[in-house]
Design a protein around this motif. Structure first.
Motif, mmCIF file in Angstrom:
data_model
loop_
_atom_site.group_PDB
_atom_site.id
_atom_site.type_symbol
_atom_site.label_atom_id
_atom_site.label_comp_id
_atom_site.label_asym_id
_atom_site.label_seq_id
_atom_site.Cartn_x
_atom_site.Cartn_y
_atom_site.Cartn_z
ATOM 1 N N LEU A 96 42.345 33.002 41.210
ATOM 2 C CA LEU A 96 41.339 34.051 41.364
ATOM 3 C C LEU A 96 39.974 33.557 40.890
ATOM 4 O O LEU A 96 38.946 33.864 41.499
ATOM 5 C CB LEU A 96 41.758 35.303 40.580
ATOM 6 C CG LEU A 96 40.865 36.521 40.737
ATOM 7 C CD1 LEU A 96 40.813 36.970 42.189
ATOM 8 C CD2 LEU A 96 41.367 37.655 39.871
ATOM 9 N N ARG A 97 39.967 32.768 39.820
ATOM 10 C CA ARG A 97 38.706 32.214 39.310
ATOM 11 C C ARG A 97 38.071 31.296 40.354
ATOM 12 O O ARG A 97 36.879 31.381 40.634
ATOM 13 C CB ARG A 97 38.953 31.458 38.014
ATOM 14 C CG ARG A 97 37.679 30.987 37.348
ATOM 15 C CD ARG A 97 37.900 30.289 36.016
ATOM 16 N NE ARG A 97 38.969 30.866 35.224
ATOM 17 C CZ ARG A 97 39.974 30.163 34.698
ATOM 18 N NH1 ARG A 97 40.038 28.859 34.856
ATOM 19 N NH2 ARG A 97 40.912 30.745 34.003
ATOM 20 N N ARG A 98 38.867 30.431 40.966
ATOM 21 C CA ARG A 98 38.351 29.545 42.013
ATOM 22 C C ARG A 98 37.831 30.348 43.201
ATOM 23 O O ARG A 98 36.771 30.068 43.739
ATOM 24 C CB ARG A 98 39.458 28.594 42.463
ATOM 25 C CG ARG A 98 39.308 27.200 41.938
ATOM 26 C CD ARG A 98 40.248 26.260 42.657
ATOM 27 N NE ARG A 98 41.483 26.916 43.095
ATOM 28 C CZ ARG A 98 42.672 26.785 42.528
ATOM 29 N NH1 ARG A 98 42.834 25.972 41.532
ATOM 30 N NH2 ARG A 98 43.724 27.426 42.964
ATOM 31 N N TRP A 99 38.594 31.363 43.593
ATOM 32 C CA TRP A 99 38.183 32.197 44.731
ATOM 33 C C TRP A 99 36.870 32.918 44.429
ATOM 34 O O TRP A 99 35.971 32.991 45.271
ATOM 35 C CB TRP A 99 39.280 33.213 45.054
ATOM 36 C CG TRP A 99 38.890 34.167 46.128
ATOM 37 C CD1 TRP A 99 38.921 33.964 47.460
ATOM 38 C CD2 TRP A 99 38.380 35.493 45.937
ATOM 39 N NE1 TRP A 99 38.476 35.069 48.129
ATOM 40 C CE2 TRP A 99 38.129 36.035 47.212
ATOM 41 C CE3 TRP A 99 38.116 36.283 44.821
ATOM 42 C CZ2 TRP A 99 37.637 37.313 47.410
ATOM 43 C CZ3 TRP A 99 37.623 37.562 45.022
ATOM 44 C CH2 TRP A 99 37.386 38.061 46.295
ATOM 45 N N ALA A 100 36.705 33.457 43.218
ATOM 46 C CA ALA A 100 35.499 34.192 42.850
ATOM 47 C C ALA A 100 34.287 33.279 42.758
ATOM 48 O O ALA A 100 33.152 33.712 42.979
ATOM 49 C CB ALA A 100 35.709 34.923 41.532
ATOM 50 N N ASP A 101 34.510 32.011 42.435
ATOM 51 C CA ASP A 101 33.398 31.075 42.287
ATOM 52 C C ASP A 101 32.947 30.450 43.601
ATOM 53 O O ASP A 101 31.888 29.828 43.653
ATOM 54 C CB ASP A 101 33.770 29.966 41.293
ATOM 55 C CG ASP A 101 33.867 30.501 39.873
ATOM 56 O OD1 ASP A 101 33.248 31.553 39.612
ATOM 57 O OD2 ASP A 101 34.549 29.869 39.047
ATOM 58 N N THR A 102 33.721 30.596 44.667
ATOM 59 C CA THR A 102 33.305 30.011 45.952
ATOM 60 C C THR A 102 32.190 30.846 46.557
ATOM 61 O O THR A 102 32.191 32.067 46.458
ATOM 62 C CB THR A 102 34.484 29.948 46.951
ATOM 63 O OG1 THR A 102 34.975 31.257 47.161
ATOM 64 C CG2 THR A 102 35.565 29.032 46.482
ATOM 65 N N PRO A 103 31.221 30.181 47.166
ATOM 66 C CA PRO A 103 30.120 30.938 47.778
ATOM 67 C C PRO A 103 30.601 31.680 49.023
ATOM 68 O O PRO A 103 31.567 31.289 49.670
ATOM 69 C CB PRO A 103 29.087 29.865 48.135
ATOM 70 C CG PRO A 103 29.834 28.579 48.148
ATOM 71 C CD PRO A 103 31.025 28.736 47.252
ATOM 72 N N LEU A 104 29.893 32.747 49.322
ATOM 73 C CA LEU A 104 30.227 33.534 50.507
ATOM 74 C C LEU A 104 29.863 32.769 51.768
ATOM 75 O O LEU A 104 28.939 31.949 51.762
ATOM 76 C CB LEU A 104 29.449 34.858 50.486
ATOM 77 C CG LEU A 104 29.852 35.857 49.407
ATOM 78 C CD1 LEU A 104 28.888 37.026 49.396
ATOM 79 C CD2 LEU A 104 31.267 36.349 49.636
ATOM 80 N N PRO A 105 30.544 33.050 52.885
ATOM 81 C CA PRO A 105 30.163 32.421 54.149
ATOM 82 C C PRO A 105 28.741 32.831 54.548
ATOM 83 O O PRO A 105 28.242 33.888 54.158
ATOM 84 C CB PRO A 105 31.188 32.965 55.158
ATOM 85 C CG PRO A 105 32.326 33.463 54.328
ATOM 86 C CD PRO A 105 31.756 33.853 53.015
ATOM 87 N N ALA A 106 28.112 31.970 55.360
ATOM 88 C CA ALA A 106 26.715 32.197 55.743
ATOM 89 C C ALA A 106 26.529 33.523 56.476
ATOM 90 O O ALA A 106 25.530 34.222 56.289
ATOM 91 C CB ALA A 106 26.228 31.040 56.609
ATOM 92 N N ASP A 107 27.499 33.905 57.332
ATOM 93 C CA ASP A 107 27.367 35.167 58.071
ATOM 94 C C ASP A 107 27.373 36.367 57.118
ATOM 95 O O ASP A 107 26.637 37.334 57.308
ATOM 96 C CB ASP A 107 28.496 35.315 59.097
ATOM 97 C CG ASP A 107 28.350 34.324 60.247
ATOM 98 O OD1 ASP A 107 27.201 33.894 60.496
ATOM 99 O OD2 ASP A 107 29.370 33.997 60.889
#
Length: 142
Positions: A96-107
């Motif tokens: 969950l920590r890795r998922w929360a730290d990933t940037p959102l897609p450009a769209d």
């Protein structure tokens, strides 16, 4: 003596005429003042009803504003609670920590960056100015 009596009678008649004229003028003045007083009472009643309406409106607005402040406080408290829960979950779970730290897609970022739109006309204008989707390739029928 008759001459003196005639002069006194003429003076009395003149005084009575003058007093009658003053009384008539006073009657006209009283009538004008009564009309003005009536108009003033009507205006005062109108202004009074307007003040009562404004007072009711102010009270209603005050209650609504109080409710909005309470709702904003409640929303703020819920947001803080949600943020704390997210932080707790991030500390507990590595995935969950890795998922929360990933940037959102450009769209998704582009969607979040759109301006505030008020009404259908503003939405259509924003759509026409935004990145248009290129038309698809039409293949010739065989």
């Amino acid at each position: 003596m008759t001459r003196a009596l005639a002069v006194i009678l003429a003076l009395v008649l003149a005084l009575m005429g003058w007093q009658s004229w003053r009384l008539n003028n006073a009657g006209h003045t009283i009538a004008k003042q009564a009309e003005a007083l009536k108009n003033n009472k009507q205006e005062l009643a109108k202004k009074n009803s307007q003040l009562i309406s404004l007072s009711i409106l102010t009270e209603t607005n005050s209650r609504a504003q109080t409710q909005l402040y309470a709702a904003a406080e409640e929303t703020s408290a819920l947001l803080r609670s949600r943020q704390r829960r997210i932080e707790e979950l991030k500390r507990e779970n590595e995935d969950l920590r890795r998922w929360a730290d990933t940037p959102l897609p450009a769209d998704i970022i582009r969607l979040r960056d759109r301006p505030a739109i008020a009404g259908g006309a503003a939405y259509r204008e924003w759509l026409s100015k935004s990145d248009a989707v290129p038309p698809g390739q039409v293949s010739a029928a065989q």
